[in-house]
Scaffold this motif. Structure first.
Motif, PDB file in Angstrom:
ATOM      1  N   GLN A  62       9.016   8.894  -5.927  1.00 44.96           N
ATOM      2  CA  GLN A  62       9.141   9.612  -4.123  1.00 44.96           C
ATOM      3  C   GLN A  62       6.943   8.866  -4.616  1.00 44.96           C
ATOM      4  O   GLN A  62       7.093   8.586  -3.374  1.00 44.96           O
ATOM      5  CB  GLN A  62       9.288  10.700  -4.346  1.00 44.96           C
ATOM      6  CG  GLN A  62      10.563  11.402  -3.979  1.00 44.96           C
ATOM      7  CD  GLN A  62      11.298  10.209  -2.301  1.00 44.96           C
ATOM      8  OE1 GLN A  62      10.060  10.213  -2.265  1.00 44.96           O
ATOM      9  NE2 GLN A  62      12.757  10.325  -2.779  1.00 44.96           N
ATOM     10  N   ARG A  63       6.232   9.460  -5.528  1.00 43.81           N
ATOM     11  CA  ARG A  63       5.075   9.140  -4.914  1.00 43.81           C
ATOM     12  C   ARG A  63       4.642   7.948  -6.798  1.00 43.81           C
ATOM     13  O   ARG A  63       4.109   8.298  -7.015  1.00 43.81           O
ATOM     14  CB  ARG A  63       4.549  10.315  -5.308  1.00 43.81           C
ATOM     15  CG  ARG A  63       4.556  10.872  -4.159  1.00 43.81           C
ATOM     16  CD  ARG A  63       3.167  11.693  -3.413  1.00 43.81           C
ATOM     17  NE  ARG A  63       3.482  12.216  -2.141  1.00 43.81           N
ATOM     18  CZ  ARG A  63       2.932  12.091  -1.157  1.00 43.81           C
ATOM     19  NH1 ARG A  63       2.925  10.663  -1.091  1.00 43.81           N
ATOM     20  NH2 ARG A  63       3.409  12.443   0.139  1.00 43.81           N
ATOM     21  N   GLY A  64       5.729   7.058  -7.080  1.00 44.96           N
ATOM     22  CA  GLY A  64       5.229   7.056  -8.358  1.00 44.96           C
ATOM     23  C   GLY A  64       4.499   5.079  -8.380  1.00 44.96           C
ATOM     24  O   GLY A  64       4.376   4.888  -7.106  1.00 44.96           O
ATOM     25  N   THR A  65       4.152   5.225  -9.353  1.00 38.69           N
ATOM     26  CA  THR A  65       3.117   3.719  -8.984  1.00 38.69           C
ATOM     27  C   THR A  65       2.989   3.367 -10.486  1.00 38.69           C
ATOM     28  O   THR A  65       4.615   3.747 -11.595  1.00 38.69           O
ATOM     29  CB  THR A  65       1.292   4.169  -9.180  1.00 38.69           C
ATOM     30  OG1 THR A  65       0.894   5.531 -10.519  1.00 38.69           O
ATOM     31  CG2 THR A  65       1.006   5.346  -8.013  1.00 38.69           C
TER      32      THR A  65
ATOM     33  N   ALA B 129       2.150   0.019  -5.416  1.00 41.25           N
ATOM     34  CA  ALA B 129       1.280   1.727  -4.661  1.00 41.25           C
ATOM     35  C   ALA B 129       2.142   2.467  -4.202  1.00 41.25           C
ATOM     36  O   ALA B 129       3.574   1.771  -3.175  1.00 41.25           O
ATOM     37  CB  ALA B 129       0.124   1.379  -4.321  1.00 41.25           C
ATOM     38  N   PRO B 130       2.617   2.888  -4.333  1.00 47.19           N
ATOM     39  CA  PRO B 130       3.684   3.767  -3.058  1.00 47.19           C
ATOM     40  C   PRO B 130       3.522   3.362  -1.639  1.00 47.19           C
ATOM     41  O   PRO B 130       2.121   3.681  -0.985  1.00 47.19           O
ATOM     42  CB  PRO B 130       3.240   5.631  -2.457  1.00 47.19           C
ATOM     43  CG  PRO B 130       2.908   6.261  -4.092  1.00 47.19           C
ATOM     44  CD  PRO B 130       1.560   4.366  -5.000  1.00 47.19           C
ATOM     45  N   SER B 131       4.588   3.392  -1.154  1.00 49.01           N
ATOM     46  CA  SER B 131       5.050   3.223   0.690  1.00 49.01           C
ATOM     47  C   SER B 131       4.979   4.577   1.422  1.00 49.01           C
ATOM     48  O   SER B 131       5.207   4.920   1.285  1.00 49.01           O
ATOM     49  CB  SER B 131       4.822   1.088   0.655  1.00 49.01           C
ATOM     50  OG  SER B 131       6.853   1.152   0.130  1.00 49.01           O
ATOM     51  N   THR B 132       5.520   3.471   2.117  1.00 45.07           N
ATOM     52  CA  THR B 132       6.137   4.235   3.561  1.00 45.07           C
ATOM     53  C   THR B 132       7.954   4.340   3.352  1.00 45.07           C
ATOM     54  O   THR B 132       8.529   4.714   4.441  1.00 45.07           O
ATOM     55  CB  THR B 132       5.818   4.004   4.591  1.00 45.07           C
ATOM     56  OG1 THR B 132       5.719   2.408   5.062  1.00 45.07           O
ATOM     57  CG2 THR B 132       4.117   4.113   4.759  1.00 45.07           C
TER      58      THR B 132
ATOM     59  N   GLY C  95      10.626   5.911  -0.589  1.00 38.54           N
ATOM     60  CA  GLY C  95      10.280   6.177  -2.157  1.00 38.54           C
ATOM     61  C   GLY C  95       9.756   5.400  -2.734  1.00 38.54           C
ATOM     62  O   GLY C  95       9.556   5.211  -4.547  1.00 38.54           O
TER      63      GLY C  95
ATOM     64  N   ALA D 135       7.221   2.032  -4.413  1.00 30.26           N
ATOM     65  CA  ALA D 135       6.581   1.129  -4.483  1.00 30.26           C
ATOM     66  C   ALA D 135       6.422  -0.433  -4.303  1.00 30.26           C
ATOM     67  O   ALA D 135       7.038  -1.104  -5.174  1.00 30.26           O
ATOM     68  CB  ALA D 135       6.072   1.466  -6.346  1.00 30.26           C
TER      69      ALA D 135
ATOM     70  N   CYS E 238       6.275   2.057 -15.381  1.00 27.43           N
ATOM     71  CA  CYS E 238       5.298   2.896 -13.924  1.00 27.43           C
ATOM     72  C   CYS E 238       4.585   3.853 -14.713  1.00 27.43           C
ATOM     73  O   CYS E 238       4.810   3.814 -16.339  1.00 27.43           O
ATOM     74  CB  CYS E 238       7.154   4.433 -14.075  1.00 27.43           C
ATOM     75  SG  CYS E 238       8.676   3.061 -13.433  1.00 27.43           S
TER      76      CYS E 238
END
Length: 173
Positions: free
Chosen positions: A55-58, A74-77, A80, A82, A103
């Motif tokens: 979900q908040r992975g980079t 980077a995380p996007s809207t 979940g 990137a 990741c």
């Protein structure tokens, strides 16, 4: 014989149907890397995204195969995912290149493909024409020589046929 063939065909069909029903059906594989556009020209910008890092992975992307180096995802809207971008270098050659992202959390590696095409606006065109290799072709550039060669082959074929015909009749040579 027909009964055995039907039995084998029915068994094979059932096995294939069961295998397809058991296979997972994904709308989009969360473990893959999506590359947009799939086909790019040298100098253009490419966007890479994945939902495979959580979900908040980079992630750290690597476009070194095409010569673009590393880039960050980077995380996007979007659910979940990137997202990251890189520019295809002007010196990139046409072909298919593998883009990789690792990741930040875990040891997951995601892969996607990018196809680089020729850019006609910048003078890159597909080569055309013949290549002088020194071997020569079946038909030379001189039509007189080509006609003479065809005539020589026709005379040889006619003479060979005439000699074989005489020999078959028993006339000898």
């Amino acid at each position: 014989m027909r009964r055995t063939a039907r039995l084998l065909t029915g068994t094979a069909f059932t096995a294939v149907t069961a295998a397809l029903a058991a296979a997972p059906a994904y709308g989009g594989d969360p473990g893959s890397l999506s590359v947009y556009p799939f086909t790019a020209v040298p100098g253009s910008q490419v966007t890479v995204n994945t939902a495979g890092c959580g979900q908040r992975g980079t992630a750290l992307g690597d476009a070194g195969a095409v010569g673009a180096g590393t880039f960050a995802l980077a995380p996007s809207t979007h659910k979940g995912e990137a997202v990251g971008q890189f520019r295809v270098p002007p010196s990139a050659q046409p072909g298919t290149y593998e883009i990789v992202a690792r990741c930040a959390e875990g040891d997951r590696q995601l892969k996607g493909d990018l196809m680089v095409a020729l850019n006609a606006a910048h003078g890159q065109v597909q080569p055309r024409g013949s290549l002088k290799t020194g071997v020569g072709g079946a038909l030379g550039p001189d039509p007189v020589q080509t006609a003479a060669g065809v005539a020589a082959l026709a005379v040889a074929a006619a003479g060979g046929t005439w000699l074989l015909h005489r020999r078959a009749r028993g006339d000898g040579i």
